[in-house]
Design a protein around this motif. Structure first.
Motif, PDB file in Angstrom:
ATOM      1  N   ALA A   6      -4.738  26.219  33.509  1.00 27.87           N
ATOM      2  CA  ALA A   6      -5.371  24.933  33.203  1.00 27.87           C
ATOM      3  C   ALA A   6      -4.463  23.779  33.607  1.00 27.87           C
ATOM      4  N   HIS A   7      -3.164  23.920  33.344  1.00 31.56           N
ATOM      5  CA  HIS A   7      -2.208  22.873  33.734  1.00 31.56           C
ATOM      6  C   HIS A   7      -2.118  22.759  35.259  1.00 31.56           C
ATOM      7  N   VAL A   8      -2.122  23.897  35.932  1.00 30.68           N
ATOM      8  CA  VAL A   8      -2.056  23.885  37.403  1.00 30.68           C
ATOM      9  C   VAL A   8      -3.286  23.183  37.977  1.00 30.68           C
ATOM     10  N   GLU A   9      -4.452  23.528  37.448  1.00 28.61           N
ATOM     11  CA  GLU A   9      -5.698  22.933  37.941  1.00 28.61           C
ATOM     12  C   GLU A   9      -5.742  21.427  37.703  1.00 28.61           C
ATOM     13  N   ALA A  10      -5.158  20.991  36.574  1.00 27.41           N
ATOM     14  CA  ALA A  10      -5.162  19.569  36.241  1.00 27.41           C
ATOM     15  C   ALA A  10      -4.057  18.796  36.963  1.00 27.41           C
ATOM     16  N   GLY A  11      -3.190  19.511  37.678  1.00 24.60           N
ATOM     17  CA  GLY A  11      -2.110  18.853  38.398  1.00 24.60           C
ATOM     18  C   GLY A  11      -0.961  18.432  37.506  1.00 24.60           C
ATOM     19  N   ASN A  12      -0.793  19.139  36.407  1.00 23.42           N
ATOM     20  CA  ASN A  12       0.253  18.783  35.444  1.00 23.42           C
ATOM     21  C   ASN A  12       1.555  19.554  35.633  1.00 23.42           C
ATOM     22  N   VAL A  13       1.620  20.411  36.646  1.00 25.30           N
ATOM     23  CA  VAL A  13       2.803  21.254  36.838  1.00 25.30           C
ATOM     24  C   VAL A  13       3.663  20.721  37.987  1.00 25.30           C
ATOM     25  N   SER A  14       4.934  20.525  37.702  1.00 23.75           N
ATOM     26  CA  SER A  14       5.896  20.112  38.726  1.00 23.75           C
ATOM     27  C   SER A  14       6.903  21.240  38.909  1.00 23.75           C
ATOM     28  N   VAL A  15       7.017  21.742  40.126  1.00 23.57           N
ATOM     29  CA  VAL A  15       7.979  22.802  40.427  1.00 23.57           C
ATOM     30  C   VAL A  15       9.217  22.167  41.055  1.00 23.57           C
ATOM     31  N   VAL A  16      10.370  22.434  40.444  1.00 24.66           N
ATOM     32  CA  VAL A  16      11.630  21.849  40.923  1.00 24.66           C
ATOM     33  C   VAL A  16      12.494  22.947  41.537  1.00 24.66           C
ATOM     34  N   ASP A  17      13.114  22.623  42.632  1.00 24.53           N
ATOM     35  CA  ASP A  17      13.948  23.596  43.344  1.00 24.53           C
ATOM     36  C   ASP A  17      15.004  24.205  42.432  1.00 24.53           C
ATOM     37  N   SER A  18      15.668  23.384  41.619  1.00 23.66           N
ATOM     38  CA  SER A  18      16.694  23.866  40.695  1.00 23.66           C
ATOM     39  C   SER A  18      16.884  22.856  39.570  1.00 23.66           C
ATOM     40  N   ILE A  19      16.940  23.359  38.339  1.00 26.56           N
ATOM     41  CA  ILE A  19      17.205  22.477  37.192  1.00 26.56           C
ATOM     42  C   ILE A  19      18.541  22.907  36.595  1.00 26.56           C
ATOM     43  N   VAL A  20      19.600  22.488  37.230  1.00 27.76           N
ATOM     44  CA  VAL A  20      20.959  22.814  36.789  1.00 27.76           C
ATOM     45  C   VAL A  20      21.795  21.547  36.858  1.00 27.76           C
ATOM     46  N   PHE A  21      22.587  21.312  35.806  1.00 27.72           N
ATOM     47  CA  PHE A  21      23.436  20.127  35.764  1.00 27.72           C
ATOM     48  C   PHE A  21      24.896  20.541  35.604  1.00 27.72           C
ATOM     49  N   ALA A  22      25.795  19.762  36.217  1.00 24.10           N
ATOM     50  CA  ALA A  22      27.218  20.098  36.172  1.00 24.10           C
ATOM     51  C   ALA A  22      27.834  19.766  34.823  1.00 24.10           C
ATOM     52  N   GLU A  23      27.343  18.681  34.198  1.00 23.93           N
ATOM     53  CA  GLU A  23      27.893  18.234  32.922  1.00 23.93           C
ATOM     54  C   GLU A  23      26.766  17.946  31.943  1.00 23.93           C
ATOM     55  N   PRO A  24      27.023  18.096  30.649  1.00 21.67           N
ATOM     56  CA  PRO A  24      25.981  17.827  29.649  1.00 21.67           C
ATOM     57  C   PRO A  24      25.777  16.335  29.421  1.00 21.67           C
ATOM     58  N   LYS A  25      25.074  15.686  30.328  1.00 19.90           N
ATOM     59  CA  LYS A  25      24.823  14.252  30.223  1.00 19.90           C
ATOM     60  C   LYS A  25      23.321  13.996  30.178  1.00 19.90           C
ATOM     61  N   THR A  26      22.887  13.291  29.139  1.00 18.10           N
ATOM     62  CA  THR A  26      21.469  12.990  28.974  1.00 18.10           C
ATOM     63  C   THR A  26      20.938  12.165  30.138  1.00 18.10           C
ATOM     64  N   LYS A  27      21.783  11.289  30.698  1.00 19.89           N
ATOM     65  CA  LYS A  27      21.316  10.417  31.781  1.00 19.89           C
ATOM     66  C   LYS A  27      20.900  11.226  33.016  1.00 19.89           C
ATOM     67  N   ASP A  28      21.501  12.407  33.209  1.00 19.27           N
ATOM     68  CA  ASP A  28      21.106  13.255  34.336  1.00 19.27           C
ATOM     69  C   ASP A  28      19.700  13.808  34.123  1.00 19.27           C
ATOM     70  N   ALA A  29      19.397  14.185  32.872  1.00 20.41           N
ATOM     71  CA  ALA A  29      18.055  14.687  32.567  1.00 20.41           C
ATOM     72  C   ALA A  29      17.025  13.580  32.703  1.00 20.41           C
ATOM     73  N   VAL A  30      17.381  12.380  32.255  1.00 13.80           N
ATOM     74  CA  VAL A  30      16.478  11.230  32.371  1.00 13.80           C
ATOM     75  C   VAL A  30      16.229  10.898  33.840  1.00 13.80           C
ATOM     76  N   ALA A  31      17.273  11.002  34.654  1.00 14.88           N
ATOM     77  CA  ALA A  31      17.136  10.723  36.090  1.00 14.88           C
ATOM     78  C   ALA A  31      16.173  11.707  36.747  1.00 14.88           C
ATOM     79  N   LEU A  32      16.243  12.984  36.326  1.00 17.93           N
ATOM     80  CA  LEU A  32      15.334  13.992  36.883  1.00 17.93           C
ATOM     81  C   LEU A  32      13.888  13.675  36.510  1.00 17.93           C
ATOM     82  N   LEU A  33      13.656  13.375  35.240  1.00 16.51           N
ATOM     83  CA  LEU A  33      12.291  13.072  34.797  1.00 16.51           C
ATOM     84  C   LEU A  33      11.763  11.806  35.467  1.00 16.51           C
TER      85      LEU A  33
END
Length: 223
Positions: free
Chosen positions: A116-143
């Protein structure tokens, strides 16, 4: 078969992924999804609540006052429910809330919600979700790069548990981080891993899946 665009952390397209036919054509059933979610919620309950009945409350072995000539209603014991510190009527006791849903039905609910999510276009596939350091700003930048920074509920699915990545997202109240299912997970690592559930999919407005996580989902569920 559905074609999903694979994006980098900057939001730019880096390729495509052909979604498994089993997921793309999964049937959606409201009744099946309801049974799966009810079972998931029930199975999370510890069932360790325990209070005392009037028979288990300490004391109350004698009458609080004599039967007659006090002007008060007759009383037999201070352990009665209407007394302070008395027993509880129909006291809740430890119990098992487990509900069982067969594997095929649970899988059908999962695949239906994902389709249902795929059909509605709600799914985003990302090449890699890995961060070097635990920084919230990196997660915000991705979103932000994916255009999801203003979404109320975002489900992020990783291929496996990663402490740094979890720390990057944990300060974001609108983001839930889960992992993809794996038939080989076990031991201490399995204890850290929270595999996403039917409920996680149903309440999410957008779903962000790492490319390797999507591959795992297809290997485990799309057989």
């Amino acid at each position: 078969m559905a074609e999903l665009q694979i994006q980098g952390k900057d939001g730019k397209a880096v390729g495509t992924h052909t979604l498994s036919k089993v997921i793309a054509e999964a049937k959606r059933s409201q009744a099946t999804a309801h049974r799966a979610v009810v079972a998931e919620e029930a199975n999370r309950r510890q069932g360790t609540q325990s209070t005392l009945t009037r028979a288990e409350v300490r004391g109350g072995g004698r009458k609080p006052y004599k039967q007659k000539k006090t002007g008060n209603a007759r009383q037999g014991t201070v352990s009665a429910p209407h007394y302070r510190h008395g027993g509880i009527v129909f006291a809740p006791k430890p119990r098992d809330y487990e509900k069982k849903v067969n594997k095929k039905e649970r899988r059908a609910a999962m695949l239906g919600a994902l389709a249902a999510h795929v059909e509605a276009g709600n799914v985003s596939v990302v090449d890699s979700i890995v961060f070097a350091e635990p920084k919230t700003k990196d997660a915000v930048a991705l979103l932000t790069a994916l255009g999801l920074n203003d979404q109320r509920r975002v489900l992020v699915v990783l291929p496996q548990y990663d402490q740094v990545t979890h720390k990057c997202f944990r300060n974001l109240a609108n983001v839930t981080v889960r992992t993809a299912p794996s038939s080989s997970a076990g031991g201490a690592e399995a204890a850290k891993t929270a595999v996403f559930s039917t409920r996680d999919l149903l309440v999410a407005h957008k779903v962000v899946i790492a490319k390797d996580a999507l591959t795992k989902i297809e290997e485990v569920w799309a057989k």
